[in-house]
Design an enzyme around this catalytic site. Structure first.
Site, short mmCIF file in Angstrom:
data_model
loop_
_atom_site.label_atom_id
_atom_site.label_comp_id
_atom_site.label_asym_id
_atom_site.label_seq_id
_atom_site.Cartn_x
_atom_site.Cartn_y
_atom_site.Cartn_z
N ASP A 73 0.85 -1.18 0.00
CA ASP A 73 0.00 0.00 0.00
C ASP A 73 0.89 1.24 0.00
OD1 ASP A 73 -2.73 0.48 0.00
OD2 ASP A 73 -2.79 1.01 2.11
N TYR A 75 2.22 4.84 1.26
CA TYR A 75 2.16 5.51 2.55
C TYR A 75 0.93 6.43 2.57
CZ TYR A 75 7.06 4.04 3.04
OH TYR A 75 8.22 3.30 3.12
N PHE A 86 7.99 1.79 -0.87
CA PHE A 86 8.96 2.00 0.21
C PHE A 86 9.64 3.37 0.18
CE2 PHE A 86 8.84 -2.70 -0.10
CZ PHE A 86 8.45 -2.99 1.20
N HIS A 196 8.97 -9.38 5.80
CA HIS A 196 8.81 -7.95 5.53
C HIS A 196 9.82 -7.16 6.38
CE1 HIS A 196 6.86 -4.00 5.24
NE2 HIS A 196 6.29 -4.47 4.14
#
Length: 232
Positions: A73, A75, A86, A196
């Site tokens: 998703d 931010y 990221f 993750h």
């Protein structure tokens, strides 16, 4: 269903990607998604800015793609997301997952130093395709645009990369990204899996995974230019 002029203007896909994905924009799921985005924009603040939704595609053309990093998703805070998984805009505090990515790079890549900015555009311009599986989100509401159609589109993106390219490196971090592995032929590409990089799991296998080092070794073995991971 007719697509409004505004929703058509959302579709600014780089030409080499559009060559392979143009058909998707005629499908019902995409028409519904674009209509949803127009309505969301009229009611809420959404991220990234509409002009940057396809930023990963613009900075990393299809024919230049060498490494694929899959996020989930965007931010959902102000001024963070800019269309690369990221990555954050210049001047934004590093989110915890990004900081752990930098810690792994500092541990494994000679000469890497924690950069001043978390903007990963320099990677993207070298062929690192930074793909979120969902490309938009409502402000302060993670996963608010999940199951609206983006996942279907990004599945098609991965399917096209898998089928039409050879010797790509796919970095799949966490269960959500690993689920995308079903579209990837491990005989044609290198698949690197780890937990993750979030603080909840990073020290259970992400720190120490050597994915960035392994990616460059694989690219070099196949006669491809390696990635300069340093951002300073």
């Amino acid at each position: 269903m007719n697509i409004s002029v505004e929703s058509e203007n959302l579709m600014k896909l780089e030409s080499s990607w559009l060559q392979h994905l143009k058909q998707e924009f005629s499908e019902d799921y995409m028409r519904n998604l674009l209509s949803f985005l127009v309505e969301e924009k009229s009611l809420y603040k959404i991220y990234p800015p509409l002009s940057e939704i396809f930023n990963a595609f613009s900075l990393t053309p299809f024919d230049k793609t060498k490494v694929v990093i899959i996020g989930q998703d965007p931010y959902h805070g102000a001024a963070q997301a800019h269309g690369l998984c990221f990555s954050v805009c210049d001047g934004v505090k590093f989110p915890p997952s990004l900081l752990n990515i930098f810690k792994e790079l500092e541990r494994s890549i000679e000469g890497f130093k924690i950069p001043r900015s978390g903007n990963l555009s320099l990677w993207a311009k070298q062929g690192v395709f930074l793909l979120n599986t969902c490309l938009t989100v409502r402000e302060n509401q993670p996963n608010s645009h999940a199951a609206k159609g983006w996942e279907i589109f990004t599945d098609k993106v991965i399917e096209n990369l898998n089928a039409r390219k050879n010797h790509l490196v796919f970095m799949l971090w966490g269960s959500h990204a690993k689920n995308k592995g079903k579209f990837i032929d491990s005989d044609k590409h290198l698949i690197l899996e780890a937990v993750h990089p979030s603080p909840l799991s990073a020290y259970r296998g992400f720190i120490g995974c050597d994915h960035f080092l392994k990616a460059n070794c694989y690219l070099d073995q196949h006669g491809l230019e390696t990635i300069d991971w340093c951002l300073i």
